[in-house]
Write a protein that holds these residues in place. Structure first.
Motif, PDB file in Angstrom:
ATOM      1  N   GLY A   1     -49.177 -18.092  30.594  1.00 30.78           N
ATOM      2  CA  GLY A   1     -50.557 -17.702  30.822  1.00 30.78           C
ATOM      3  C   GLY A   1     -51.259 -17.388  29.516  1.00 30.78           C
ATOM      4  O   GLY A   1     -50.624 -17.163  28.473  1.00 30.78           O
ATOM      5  N   ARG A   2     -52.575 -17.359  29.567  1.00 33.82           N
ATOM      6  CA  ARG A   2     -53.370 -17.163  28.361  1.00 33.82           C
ATOM      7  C   ARG A   2     -53.129 -15.791  27.728  1.00 33.82           C
ATOM      8  O   ARG A   2     -52.993 -15.673  26.518  1.00 33.82           O
ATOM      9  N   THR A   3     -53.081 -14.744  28.548  1.00 38.89           N
ATOM     10  CA  THR A   3     -52.896 -13.401  28.001  1.00 38.89           C
ATOM     11  C   THR A   3     -51.556 -13.274  27.297  1.00 38.89           C
ATOM     12  O   THR A   3     -51.463 -12.675  26.212  1.00 38.89           O
ATOM     13  N   LEU A   4     -50.500 -13.837  27.886  1.00 40.96           N
ATOM     14  CA  LEU A   4     -49.185 -13.791  27.243  1.00 40.96           C
ATOM     15  C   LEU A   4     -49.216 -14.524  25.911  1.00 40.96           C
ATOM     16  O   LEU A   4     -48.649 -14.066  24.914  1.00 40.96           O
ATOM     17  N   GLN A   5     -49.879 -15.662  25.901  1.00 40.18           N
ATOM     18  CA  GLN A   5     -49.956 -16.440  24.672  1.00 40.18           C
ATOM     19  C   GLN A   5     -50.710 -15.677  23.583  1.00 40.18           C
ATOM     20  O   GLN A   5     -50.270 -15.609  22.429  1.00 40.18           O
ATOM     21  N   LEU A   6     -51.829 -15.054  23.946  1.00 42.49           N
ATOM     22  CA  LEU A   6     -52.600 -14.283  22.978  1.00 42.49           C
ATOM     23  C   LEU A   6     -51.814 -13.088  22.453  1.00 42.49           C
ATOM     24  O   LEU A   6     -51.994 -12.668  21.307  1.00 42.49           O
ATOM     25  N   SER A   7     -50.941 -12.540  23.272  1.00 44.58           N
ATOM     26  CA  SER A   7     -50.195 -11.338  22.881  1.00 44.58           C
ATOM     27  C   SER A   7     -49.264 -11.581  21.701  1.00 44.58           C
ATOM     28  O   SER A   7     -48.913 -10.642  20.972  1.00 44.58           O
ATOM     29  N   LEU A   8     -48.857 -12.830  21.489  1.00 51.90           N
ATOM     30  CA  LEU A   8     -47.936 -13.125  20.395  1.00 51.90           C
ATOM     31  C   LEU A   8     -48.548 -12.795  19.040  1.00 51.90           C
ATOM     32  O   LEU A   8     -47.832 -12.552  18.068  1.00 51.90           O
ATOM     33  N   ARG A   9     -49.884 -12.764  18.976  1.00 48.78           N
ATOM     34  CA  ARG A   9     -50.551 -12.425  17.715  1.00 48.78           C
ATOM     35  C   ARG A   9     -50.301 -10.967  17.324  1.00 48.78           C
ATOM     36  O   ARG A   9     -50.402 -10.612  16.142  1.00 48.78           O
ATOM     37  N   SER A  10     -50.009 -10.121  18.302  1.00 56.79           N
ATOM     38  CA  SER A  10     -49.845  -8.688  18.037  1.00 56.79           C
ATOM     39  C   SER A  10     -48.392  -8.243  18.053  1.00 56.79           C
ATOM     40  O   SER A  10     -48.114  -7.048  17.981  1.00 56.79           O
ATOM     41  N   VAL A  11     -47.479  -9.182  18.166  1.00 55.70           N
ATOM     42  CA  VAL A  11     -46.051  -8.840  18.144  1.00 55.70           C
ATOM     43  C   VAL A  11     -45.627  -8.535  16.707  1.00 55.70           C
ATOM     44  O   VAL A  11     -45.929  -9.293  15.785  1.00 55.70           O
ATOM     45  N   THR A  12     -44.963  -7.420  16.531  1.00 54.64           N
ATOM     46  CA  THR A  12     -44.476  -7.031  15.204  1.00 54.64           C
ATOM     47  C   THR A  12     -43.143  -7.720  14.933  1.00 54.64           C
ATOM     48  O   THR A  12     -42.157  -7.492  15.643  1.00 54.64           O
ATOM     49  N   VAL A  13     -43.126  -8.556  13.927  1.00 51.47           N
ATOM     50  CA  VAL A  13     -41.917  -9.327  13.600  1.00 51.47           C
ATOM     51  C   VAL A  13     -41.025  -8.515  12.670  1.00 51.47           C
ATOM     52  O   VAL A  13     -41.487  -7.937  11.682  1.00 51.47           O
TER      53      VAL A  13
END
Length: 332
Positions: free
Chosen positions: A135-147
């Motif tokens: 889904g779009r929200t899940l995809q957008l969330s990857l931008r805020s994942v701390t690596v």
């Protein structure tokens, strides 16, 4: 035998391209650092880096888009805290996260995704297995994942993929998250909806799918979303489900889907052909997963979010203020 000159030129070109990319990335980081750490204005950054203000503006926007810059607000308004408390009491959600609703409804997925990326990051640890939906929200969330360095992590897709190209695909979601942590990735190598029930039954008996579902049922955390039953929902907009199905789903009492399974207002599967053709982890299996994270919002999602909450499978609900208010409205 001496190598042809063309090979040498290709090698130099590859190196030049790599250096160019590194320089551009370095420039983005410098601009972002000066803006958000050095607290310089765009005019000061432009002068410092020998650029125009317009280019600096675009670079800062690109830095946020790529996740180089991640903005966190370490406070909440009182109404959001109150809504979180009510979601715990009324629906038993162990860790609800409510964020302010932006003035423009089109930005709701982005603000929820920012909080979702942080919530997922906080739960990632060595050896964890994470199941992902789409889904779009899940995809957008990857931008805020701390690596950060993580050992022995695995990512598992929880439903089949698309049989044609799309900007949003379960396989892409799983592979991108796996790439962030250099994790092993497992896919359900089949379409999310088969053409017939017989095809689904045949595929589900194959050892490759049996193995995939064994991994899916064994994940320790699930990162999933829900879809509404209306023509603007992603699943209908990309043509994965047609207009005839939209009408028949509504007639069957469906309020939305989770992991490709269509449910009614009480969170139960509806009697519909799509539920007999879907290849994905069944909603009831989510109960056996330690932590189910569900980021979703917008008033059109209220019926399906209520249904999933009644099902009792969500541990971390991430939504916006107005959506949370509407979910709780009937319980007031």
């Amino acid at each position: 035998m001496e190598k042809p000159p063309r090979k040498k030129r290709d090698g130099r070109q590859i190196l030049a391209n790599s250096v160019s990319v590194d320089r551009e990335e370095g420039l983005l980081v410098r601009a972002a650092w000066l803006a958000y750490v050095g607290d310089l204005t765009q005019a000061q950054i432009a002068k410092s880096l020998g650029l125009t203000r317009l280019r600096v503006n675009r670079m800062l926007a690109l830095a946020r888009e790529r996740g180089i810059v991640q903005i966190r607000i370490n406070s909440k308004v009182a109404s959001c805290i109150d809504l979180e408390h009510r979601l715990r009491v009324v629906y038993g959600v162990s860790d609800p996260i409510v964020v302010p609703t932006p003035p423009d409804p089109a930005l709701i997925p982005q603000v929820i995704a920012a909080a979702a990326g942080e919530a997922l990051s906080a739960r990632i640890r060595d050896g964890i297995s994470v199941g992902v939906g789409w889904g779009r929200t899940l995809q957008l969330s990857l931008r805020s994942v701390t690596v950060r360095p993580v050992k022995g992590m695995s990512i598992v897709s929880l439903l089949g993929g698309l049989t044609r190209g799309s900007a949003i695909n379960i396989y892409d979601m799983a592979s991108r998250l796996a790439a962030l942590f250099d994790a092993e990735c497992f896919y359900i190598a089949a379409p999310v909806f088969t053409d017939t029930e017989a095809t689904r039954d045949l595929l589900m008996r194959q050892s490759i799918l049996e193995d995939a579902f064994t991994h899916a049922r064994a994940v320790e955390a699930a990162f999933v979303s829900v879809g509404a039953v209306h023509k603007d929902a992603t699943i209908f907009r990309i043509g994965l489900v047609g207009e005839d199905d939209l009408t028949s789903l509504q007639q069957a009492g469906a309020v939305g889907d989770i992991c490709g399974h269509w449910i009614d207002a009480d969170g139960q599967l509806v009697d519909h052909p799509l539920n007999r053709r879907v290849i994905g982890l069944a909603p009831q299996n989510l109960r056996d997963i330690d932590t189910v994270i569900l980021p979703s919002g917008g008033l059109e999602k209220v019926p399906v979010l209520r249904a999933v909450l009644r099902l009792g499978v969500v541990d971390v609900l991430i939504t916006d203020e107005k959506t949370a208010e509407s979910i709780l409205l009937e319980k007031s």
